[in-house]
Design an enzyme around this catalytic site. Structure first.
Site, mmCIF file in Angstrom:
data_model
loop_
_atom_site.group_PDB
_atom_site.id
_atom_site.type_symbol
_atom_site.label_atom_id
_atom_site.label_comp_id
_atom_site.label_asym_id
_atom_site.label_seq_id
_atom_site.Cartn_x
_atom_site.Cartn_y
_atom_site.Cartn_z
ATOM 1 N N GLY A 116 0.756 -1.196 -0.030
ATOM 2 C CA GLY A 116 0.040 0.008 -0.159
ATOM 3 C C GLY A 116 0.919 1.224 0.105
ATOM 4 N N ASN B 280 -7.863 4.066 8.918
ATOM 5 C CA ASN B 280 -7.416 2.954 9.330
ATOM 6 C C ASN B 280 -7.395 2.754 10.960
ATOM 7 O OD1 ASN B 280 -5.399 5.060 8.605
ATOM 8 N ND2 ASN B 280 -4.156 4.210 9.854
ATOM 9 N N ALA C 45 -2.346 -6.058 0.094
ATOM 10 C CA ALA C 45 -2.726 -7.568 0.443
ATOM 11 C C ALA C 45 -2.914 -8.029 1.816
ATOM 12 C CB ALA C 45 -1.754 -8.435 -0.270
ATOM 13 N N HIS C 46 -2.046 -7.464 2.901
ATOM 14 C CA HIS C 46 -2.017 -7.893 3.954
ATOM 15 C C HIS C 46 -2.943 -7.287 5.108
ATOM 16 C CE1 HIS C 46 -0.004 -4.814 6.583
ATOM 17 N NE2 HIS C 46 0.397 -4.242 5.152
ATOM 18 N N THR D 253 11.007 -7.129 -11.128
ATOM 19 C CA THR D 253 10.370 -8.627 -11.468
ATOM 20 C C THR D 253 9.403 -8.500 -10.467
ATOM 21 O OG1 THR D 253 12.671 -9.504 -12.310
ATOM 22 C CG2 THR D 253 10.785 -11.149 -11.292
ATOM 23 N N CYS E 124 1.161 1.514 12.744
ATOM 24 C CA CYS E 124 1.668 0.632 11.426
ATOM 25 C C CYS E 124 3.121 0.152 11.559
ATOM 26 C CB CYS E 124 1.475 1.630 10.195
ATOM 27 S SG CYS E 124 0.249 0.940 8.969
HETATM 28 N N1 PLP Z 1 -2.841 3.102 3.694
HETATM 29 C C1 PLP Z 1 -3.568 2.720 4.901
HETATM 30 C C2 PLP Z 1 -4.931 3.208 5.171
HETATM 31 C C3 PLP Z 1 -3.074 1.635 5.789
HETATM 32 O O1 PLP Z 1 -3.723 1.419 6.865
HETATM 33 C C4 PLP Z 1 -1.644 1.026 5.616
HETATM 34 C C5 PLP Z 1 -1.187 0.037 6.461
HETATM 35 O O2 PLP Z 1 -1.206 0.346 7.773
HETATM 36 C C6 PLP Z 1 -1.109 1.396 4.445
HETATM 37 C C7 PLP Z 1 -1.774 2.511 3.496
HETATM 38 C C8 PLP Z 1 0.360 1.124 4.020
HETATM 39 O O3 PLP Z 1 0.263 -0.311 3.410
HETATM 40 P P1 PLP Z 1 1.419 -1.386 3.594
HETATM 41 O O4 PLP Z 1 1.648 -1.693 4.920
HETATM 42 O O5 PLP Z 1 1.036 -2.409 2.453
HETATM 43 O O6 PLP Z 1 2.500 -0.628 2.915
#
Ligand code: PLP
Length: 377
Positions: free
Chosen positions: A68, A150, A199-200, A236, A322
């Site tokens: 993301g 989030n 994905a996660h 890749t 995060c």
């Molecule tokens: N955007 C939002 C709203 C998120 O909650 C997160 C992850 O916490 C991200 C972006 C970042 O995604 P990634 O962990 O796949 O880099």
């Protein structure tokens, strides 16, 4: 242990694991023209179609990324570069740092679009700002607004905002990382130009995501190399990760009705915590993701709650978390006008595909007994 931190990372779904294992057996580069390469390409394109269909898009408009964060970085930097910097970024006050920080470093003016005390984008402010737009001075308006937050789970009026921006000749990027599999994410209904996924958060592996780009929308790559992903993201492809992402996406869409039913159990948990302890639930008056709850009680610090809950067999997080272990005051709650004292005691409970409604009761019990012990001292 009850896992209640899906918004940080969801456990990997069995469907994703199976797809990943199968892809590892292929062992070839999807860009190679020989048979094994074509077999790898086939898996890649199956996953692309799975992701595309989930968001109502054409497969060729989906670009795989490393997650993301990279999808958001590509959207923000890619549009600024393609517009030669002749734009102003309008960034919602509650964006994830992946959007906020890339906007900050993009080298063009950035304006914050505030949110209401419920955590919802202020459409009136946006309408007014766009009415005052001076294309000569401000360039193209580029809005970044997430589909759902989030931390609070508050769903944003993306379609309405994108309409205002489009009518003003601008572009909209939507970070839909927290929306996929929880609420409808359809690029046509949203009317956006770019949309980021990861994905996660839905039971796929970590380190893979995608950026959907509307056909013809301006975007310059930020990574240059072998020209993979229509030259928009060289390197890749992470085939096993992408295969897992595709399978997880399909399963997440299939399971969405079940996930949405969690809202009733979430609401019951919150009602109990309000009645018995007087907690404040953030964003409660707004439309929220069905499986997210963010609440606080003054005097019971978030870190202490997280540890007490952990001891009680429940995994939750504080703040946006995060990168775990890093405790920072929530910018999202500050943007909603929450006091520092209350914000410092906010925790997030977030559930997902492997949650049973009874898990919410267990969280309520664990929290209430932790609070009783802590607030007595
Ligand atoms: N955007 C939002 C709203 C998120 O909650 C997160 C992850 O916490 C991200 C972006 C970042 O995604 P990634 O962990 O796949 O880099």
């Amino acid at each position: 242990m009850i896992y209640a931190d899906y918004n940080a990372t969801a456990p990997v779904r069995p469907e994703a694991k199976a797809a990943m294992m199968a892809s590892l057996d292929v062992g070839a580069n999807p860009s190679s023209v020989h048979g094994p390469g074509r077999a790898a390409r086939k898996l890649l394109e199956i996953a692309r179609a799975q992701v595309a269909v989930a968001i109502g898009a054409r497969a060729q408009d989906v670009i795989f990324t490393s997650g993301g964060t990279e999808a958001n970085a590509l959207a923000v930097n890619g549009v600024v570069a393609q517009l030669d910097g002749k734009c102003t970024l309008l960034v919602s006050a509650i964006e994830h740092e992946a959007v906020m920080k890339n906007a900050g470093y993009a080298g063009v003016p950035v304006e914050t679009v505030y949110v209401t005390t419920d955590g919802v984008l202020d459409l009136d402010w946006l309408r007014q700002r766009l009415a005052d737009w001076d294309a000569e001075r401000d360039g193209t308006p580029v809005l970044a607004v997430m589909i759902a937050n989030n931390e609070t789970g508050v769903v944003q009026p993306v379609a309405e905002a994108a309409t205002l921006v489009r009518e003003a000749g601008g572009l909209t990027h939507c970070d839909a990382v927290q929306g996929l599999g929880k609420i409808m994410v359809n690029v046509n209904l949203l009317g956006v130009d770019y949309l980021a996924l990861s994905a996660h958060k839905i039971g796929g592996p970590q380190g893979v995501g995608a950026l959907w780009v509307r056909s013809g929308a301006p975007l310059k790559p930020v990574l240059f190399g072998g020209g993979q992903e229509r030259s928009l993201r060289s390197g890749t492809e992470n085939l096993s990760g992408i295969a897992g992402f595709g399978a997880a996406t399909e399963a997440a869409i299939r399971d969405m009705p079940k996930l949405q039913k969690l809202a009733a159990a979430r609401d019951a948990m919150e009602a109990k915590l309000v009645a018995e302890a007087g907690v404040t639930v953030f964003g409660a008056a707004a439309e929220r993701l069905p499986q997210t709850s963010n609440f606080a009680i003054p005097g019971f610090r978030a870190e202490t709650q997280v540890m007490a809950m952990d001891l009680g067999g429940v995994a939750v997080s504080s703040g946006s978390a995060c990168s775990s272990g890093k405790v920072k005051r929530s910018l999202v709650l500050s943007a909603m006008g929450v006091s520092d004292e209350l914000s410092d005691s906010a925790i997030r409970v977030s559930f997902g595909w492997d949650t049973q409604p009874a898990d919410f009761d267990a969280v309520a019990e664990a929290w209430l007994s932790a609070a009783k012990r802590a607030l007595k001292n």
